[in-house]
Design a protein around this motif. Structure first.
Motif, PDB file in Angstrom:
ATOM      1  N   TRP A  97       0.808  -1.269  -0.296  1.00  0.00           N
ATOM      2  CA  TRP A  97      -0.120   0.707   0.321  1.00  0.00           C
ATOM      3  C   TRP A  97       0.924   1.443  -0.435  1.00  0.00           C
ATOM      4  O   TRP A  97       0.511   2.674  -0.886  1.00  0.00           O
ATOM      5  CB  TRP A  97      -1.046   0.299   1.418  1.00  0.00           C
ATOM      6  N   GLU A 126      -1.321   2.887  -2.599  1.00  0.00           N
ATOM      7  CA  GLU A 126      -2.176   3.912  -2.296  1.00  0.00           C
ATOM      8  C   GLU A 126      -2.087   5.100  -3.470  1.00  0.00           C
ATOM      9  O   GLU A 126      -3.823   5.426  -4.035  1.00  0.00           O
ATOM     10  CB  GLU A 126      -1.635   4.361  -0.994  1.00  0.00           C
ATOM     11  N   ARG A 127      -1.538   4.948  -3.899  1.00  0.00           N
ATOM     12  CA  ARG A 127      -1.586   6.069  -5.407  1.00  0.00           C
ATOM     13  C   ARG A 127      -2.136   5.748  -6.450  1.00  0.00           C
ATOM     14  O   ARG A 127      -3.045   6.647  -6.904  1.00  0.00           O
ATOM     15  CB  ARG A 127       0.213   6.387  -5.585  1.00  0.00           C
ATOM     16  N   ARG A 153      -6.074   5.570  -5.003  1.00  0.00           N
ATOM     17  CA  ARG A 153      -6.408   7.103  -5.447  1.00  0.00           C
ATOM     18  C   ARG A 153      -7.130   7.927  -6.632  1.00  0.00           C
ATOM     19  O   ARG A 153      -7.433   8.076  -7.288  1.00  0.00           O
ATOM     20  CB  ARG A 153      -5.999   7.889  -4.853  1.00  0.00           C
ATOM     21  N   ARG A 154      -6.103   7.554  -7.831  1.00  0.00           N
ATOM     22  CA  ARG A 154      -6.689   7.880  -8.819  1.00  0.00           C
ATOM     23  C   ARG A 154      -6.900   6.881  -9.647  1.00  0.00           C
ATOM     24  O   ARG A 154      -8.162   8.098 -10.050  1.00  0.00           O
ATOM     25  CB  ARG A 154      -4.189   7.706  -9.810  1.00  0.00           C
ATOM     26  N   LEU A 167      -9.739   5.890  -8.405  1.00  0.00           N
ATOM     27  CA  LEU A 167     -10.904   6.996  -7.034  1.00  0.00           C
ATOM     28  C   LEU A 167     -11.333   8.307  -7.871  1.00  0.00           C
ATOM     29  O   LEU A 167     -12.963   8.261  -8.366  1.00  0.00           O
ATOM     30  CB  LEU A 167     -10.783   6.696  -5.999  1.00  0.00           C
ATOM     31  N   TRP A 168     -10.434   8.860  -8.401  1.00  0.00           N
ATOM     32  CA  TRP A 168     -10.898  10.054  -8.778  1.00  0.00           C
ATOM     33  C   TRP A 168     -12.134  10.269 -10.195  1.00  0.00           C
ATOM     34  O   TRP A 168     -12.734  11.229  -9.872  1.00  0.00           O
ATOM     35  CB  TRP A 168      -9.383  10.959  -8.945  1.00  0.00           C
ATOM     36  N   PHE A 206      -8.867  -1.217  -2.104  1.00  0.00           N
ATOM     37  CA  PHE A 206      -8.625  -0.210  -1.072  1.00  0.00           C
ATOM     38  C   PHE A 206      -8.884  -0.609   0.370  1.00  0.00           C
ATOM     39  O   PHE A 206      -9.905  -1.873   0.048  1.00  0.00           O
ATOM     40  CB  PHE A 206      -9.889   1.112  -0.479  1.00  0.00           C
ATOM     41  N   ARG A 242     -10.069   1.670   5.018  1.00  0.00           N
ATOM     42  CA  ARG A 242     -10.323   2.505   4.180  1.00  0.00           C
ATOM     43  C   ARG A 242     -11.458   2.689   3.899  1.00  0.00           C
ATOM     44  O   ARG A 242     -11.458   3.656   2.688  1.00  0.00           O
ATOM     45  CB  ARG A 242      -8.264   2.902   3.509  1.00  0.00           C
ATOM     46  N   TRP A 302     -14.124   5.810   4.069  1.00  0.00           N
ATOM     47  CA  TRP A 302     -13.419   6.978   3.751  1.00  0.00           C
ATOM     48  C   TRP A 302     -14.145   6.737   1.879  1.00  0.00           C
ATOM     49  O   TRP A 302     -14.532   7.332   1.232  1.00  0.00           O
ATOM     50  CB  TRP A 302     -12.666   7.125   4.157  1.00  0.00           C
ATOM     51  N   ALA A 303     -12.987   6.108   1.508  1.00  0.00           N
ATOM     52  CA  ALA A 303     -13.620   5.555   0.330  1.00  0.00           C
ATOM     53  C   ALA A 303     -14.461   5.341  -0.692  1.00  0.00           C
ATOM     54  O   ALA A 303     -15.169   6.363  -1.683  1.00  0.00           O
ATOM     55  CB  ALA A 303     -11.687   4.516  -0.096  1.00  0.00           C
ATOM     56  N   ASN A 340     -16.579   8.290  -2.900  1.00  0.00           N
ATOM     57  CA  ASN A 340     -16.572   7.860  -4.325  1.00  0.00           C
ATOM     58  C   ASN A 340     -18.415   7.465  -4.402  1.00  0.00           C
ATOM     59  O   ASN A 340     -18.930   8.724  -5.412  1.00  0.00           O
ATOM     60  CB  ASN A 340     -16.340   6.514  -4.282  1.00  0.00           C
TER      61      ASN A 340
END
Length: 452
Positions: free
Chosen positions: A22, A27-28, A31-32, A34-35, A152, A156, A159-160, A164
């Motif tokens: 992670w 994690e990077r 997150r990408r 996710l956005w 994730f 987490r 939150w994720a 989303n």
């Protein structure tokens, strides 16, 4: 059809529960994805709720009465709920990135179709068919949440998934704000401006998904998991709770403007100036609900949410009887905020419930996490589908209430009973203390649901 599971956009190994993995780049990547998932789901929600805006443009010249309008905004809820089941399995079948591209591109169909038919003289049947097409936007939620759930780690997920879903939910007030802007500037005779704005945004979402998202090769469809999840009582208990939270959010979002027009005689412009407030606040607090669930336990937050929703509904009923618009707005907007919190907390509960079941069966570590991922991923599609159908129930309840009583009060009374039931179920199943059974085997132990 066989989808190749190798290539530039396929990730062959994925283990978010491994702290080193992670921190070393997992994690990077998560997150990408996710956005850009949020962007696609946001546009999907806007298209799904399109007819909650289109009906505000439909004056007397369209020949559609209030009951007909409530049914028009109910149809997309039904179709979107049903589509959530196949959309859930599409992620593993085609890959999360590939399916996001395809599902985003599909949004062009209902948007273009609406541009052709939104004119006086169109038959009501045609309106119903085109409104039904927007259900594809509701299906996007299930595939998006299933995809992000795989990216994730358990600690987490609240939150994720909250971020989303919340970013997607904001698509509802955004399209309503755009409708307000068009009505306030160009007038109620120009609904195609709203549609014209979304066409390039749909293309943008599809392109961004193609360029910046990834497929996870380890994510595969598990028919056995789907059958096991369908047989598990927890799937249907969580479906009931999600009817109370998400069903409320989407049902109220679609119906708010029509309620204001028919119960308080607001003009389309006056209604549009108020309808976006509740969905906006409810969307913004959804990640907060997930965060609170991560910190204090989803069941505790969900129970408090249902209790507060019952109180807010009581306020709405009193305001409806007294015909007090200011008090009505306070109570109704509170329902949006609370349903948003509950959306986040209930969705956090899904993976946690199945993880707790794994622990109760004697599993630990990665074995427990894998069991939880397997069952929760399969259950999410069913829970999301049933929850969305709660929005259908809300719009049909409003339709019947206005048709028979000329007011939404009877519908709100039924909603109050629903929230009381959901609160009771949450307490009995997940929070009620039970005495330990010394002779219980690992298989018979009651899962520690208080921490879900």
């Amino acid at each position: 059809m066989t989808v190749a599971r190798k290539g530039k956009r396929w990730i062959e190994e994925w283990d978010p529960e491994d702290a080193a993995f992670w921190a070393g780049g997992g994690e990077r990547i998560a997150r990408r994805n996710l956005w850009f998932s949020v962007l696609s789901e946001h546009i999907g929600f806007s298209v799904w709720s399109l007819w909650s805006v289109m009906v505000l443009f439909m004056g007397p010249e369209y020949g559609v009465d209030p009951a007909g309008k409530f049914f028009l905004v109910a149809i997309p809820t039904l179709v979107g709920g049903v589509l959530r089941v196949p959309y859930t399995f599409a992620v593993a079948r085609f890959g999360g990135r590939n399916w996001t591209v395809m599902s985003a591109a599909l949004l062009l169909v209902p948007t273009v179709a609406a541009a052709f038919v939104i004119t006086p003289g169109t038959s009501y049947t045609t309106f119903m068919v085109v409104a039904a097409l927007t259900g594809v936007g509701g299906g996007n939620f299930a595939s998006s949440m299933t995809n992000i759930n795989a990216f994730f780690p358990l600690h987490r997920k609240g939150w994720a998934l909250g971020l989303n879903a919340g970013g997607g939910n904001i698509g509802v007030p955004v399209v309503q704000l755009l409708g307000l802007l068009v009505i306030g500037t160009a007038g109620a005779a120009h609904p195609r401006i709203v549609l014209g704005v979304y066409l390039p945004l749909i293309v943008l979402a599809a392109l961004c998904a193609a360029l910046f998202m990834d497929n996870l090769a380890p994510v595969t469809n598990d028919t056995g998991a789907a059958k096991e999840a369908a047989r598990d009582p927890q799937t249907w208990i969580m479906s009931l709770l999600y009817i109370g939270t998400f069903g409320s959010f989407i049902g109220y979002s679609f119906a708010f403007g029509l309620v204001l027009q028919n119960q308080f005689a607001r003009t389309p412009l006056q209604a549009a100036s108020l309808t976006f407030i509740g969905p906006l606040l409810g969307s913004l607090v959804r990640p907060v609900g997930g965060w609170l669930a991560d910190r204090f336990g989803g069941a505790r937050i969900t129970l408090g949410t249902f209790a507060a929703m019952a109180v807010a509904t009581g306020v709405v009923i009193a305001a409806s009887v007294r015909e007090s618009l200011p008090v009505f707005l306070v109570g109704f907007i509170a329902l949006f905020v609370l349903s948003g919190l509950g959306n986040g907390s209930t969705y956090k509960m899904i993976p946690a419930v199945f993880h707790a079941k794994a622990v109760s069966r004697g599993l630990a570590g990665e074995a427990a996490a894998a069991y939880g991922r397997r069952l929760s991923g399969a259950a999410m599609g069913l829970i999301g589908a049933v929850g969305a159908l709660g929005g259908l129930g809300i719009n049909l309840a409003f339709r019947q209430a206005f048709a028979t009583a000329g007011s939404g009060t009877p519908a709100f009374v039924s909603f109050l009973a629903c929230y009381a039931l959901c609160a009771a179920v949450t307490w009995v199943v997940y929070l009620r203390p039970t005495a330990p059974e010394p002779a219980a085997t690992d298989e018979a132990q009651r899962p520690a649901y208080a921490e879900v």
